[in-house]
Write an enzyme that holds these catalytic residues in place. Structure first.
Site, PDB file in Angstrom:
ATOM      1  N   SER A 102     -26.278  67.389 -67.996  1.00  0.00           N
ATOM      2  CA  SER A 102     -27.595  67.922 -67.662  1.00  0.00           C
ATOM      3  C   SER A 102     -28.291  68.709 -68.508  1.00  0.00           C
ATOM      4  O   SER A 102     -27.543  69.382 -69.206  1.00  0.00           O
ATOM      5  CB  SER A 102     -27.534  68.356 -66.295  1.00  0.00           C
ATOM      6  OG  SER A 102     -28.678  68.970 -65.891  1.00  0.00           O
ATOM      7  N   TYR A 138     -23.898  75.105 -61.161  1.00  0.00           N
ATOM      8  CA  TYR A 138     -24.039  73.508 -61.515  1.00  0.00           C
ATOM      9  C   TYR A 138     -24.240  73.732 -62.820  1.00  0.00           C
ATOM     10  O   TYR A 138     -23.423  72.873 -63.685  1.00  0.00           O
ATOM     11  CB  TYR A 138     -25.217  73.207 -60.836  1.00  0.00           C
ATOM     12  CG  TYR A 138     -25.775  71.839 -61.305  1.00  0.00           C
ATOM     13  CD1 TYR A 138     -25.131  70.593 -60.789  1.00  0.00           C
ATOM     14  CD2 TYR A 138     -26.528  71.472 -62.234  1.00  0.00           C
ATOM     15  CE1 TYR A 138     -25.323  69.320 -61.481  1.00  0.00           C
ATOM     16  CE2 TYR A 138     -26.880  70.334 -62.666  1.00  0.00           C
ATOM     17  CZ  TYR A 138     -26.428  69.129 -62.368  1.00  0.00           C
ATOM     18  OH  TYR A 138     -26.615  67.982 -62.629  1.00  0.00           O
TER      19      TYR A 138
END
Length: 256
Positions: free
Chosen positions: A148, A161
């Site tokens: 990501s 995350y």
């Protein structure tokens, strides 16, 4: 693409979003695919949507938090198709509840961190570990994991995350270095804003517009944009690419 027809791939997170689009693309290229995920209904929808290629599609319900479930996924794939040529590690911990609880380090919740690492790093690593012998037996293979842009933008991203995604980069590079001589390649892609079902439902239009304003190209991403890159990295056309983290984000980030 060269080197996809009749090859066998596992796509985790294959019931929706980027994973489902990747399953579709690989099947369109003539590959044989195991679509794996936690949600039986979503996997059934993937099978229904790909009914024309049903003889080349296996769906398996599994859980990245369960080591035995991961072992079974690889075994079911090799038992059904007879070999394994690559893995797309797409599945990740992105539930709305977990992401909402992932705040700054000053209020960090160890349970949130443990869940993120268990799924996004340990789970992905176990998929790789269990896949390696089968890919070596097939003469080599390609592993592509989905990271990501949050990995490089921790200030504006959930910290557990984003930390898990940076750890995934290290896992990718380790695998590439340690297994390259066995003809195993390992890469990762780092998406920008991709308009999956969850993003469309959970992101206000004004937030999407603000992100579009920071993107060089005139639109946000679609799952098919990522599926194209994943298919390329799984194919023989990327045979000399390994150990790389490739941004696929429409120019939202520009980095070397």
């Amino acid at each position: 693409m060269e080197g996809l027809k009749n090859k066998v791939f596992i796509v985790t997170g294959g019931g929706s979003g980027i994973g489902a689009a990747t399953v579709q693309r690989l099947l369109a290229e003539g590959a044989r695919v195991t679509a794996a995920g936690t949600n039986a209904e979503k996997l059934a929808r993937t099978r229904e949507q790909e009914s024309d290629a049903a003889d080349r599609l296996l769906t398996v319900q599994f859980d990245l938090r369960d080591e035995g479930s991961i072992t079974s996924l690889i075994a079911q794939t090799t038992d059904h198709f007879g070999r394994l040529d690559g893995v797309a590690n797409v599945a990740a911990a992105v539930s709305a509840d977990l992401m909402a609880r992932d705040q700054g380090v000053d209020t960090m919740d160890p349970e949130v961190w443990a869940e993120m690492m268990r799924i996004n790093v340990i789970g992905a690593g176990l998929v790789i570990r269990e896949s390696l012998p089968a890919m070596v037996a097939s003469g080599g293979g390609s592993i592509v994991s989905v990271s990501s842009l949050a990995a490089w933008e921790p200030e504006s991203a959930p910290v557990a995350y984003s930390s898990s995604k940076i750890a995934l980069h290290a896992l990718t590079r380790h695998t590439a270095q340690a297994w390259g001589r066995k003809n195993i390649r390992a890469n990762a892609v780092a998406p920008g804003v991709v308009l999956t079902e969850n993003v469309r439902a959970g992101t206000p239009p004004e937030v999407r517009e603000a992100l579009l304003g920071k993107t060089a190209l005139p639109r946000l991403g679609e799952p098919e944009d990522l599926a194209s890159m994943l298919a390329f990295l799984l194919s023989a056309e990327s045979a000399w690419i390994t150990g790389q983290i490739l941004s696929v984000d429409g120019g939202l980030t520009m980095r070397e």
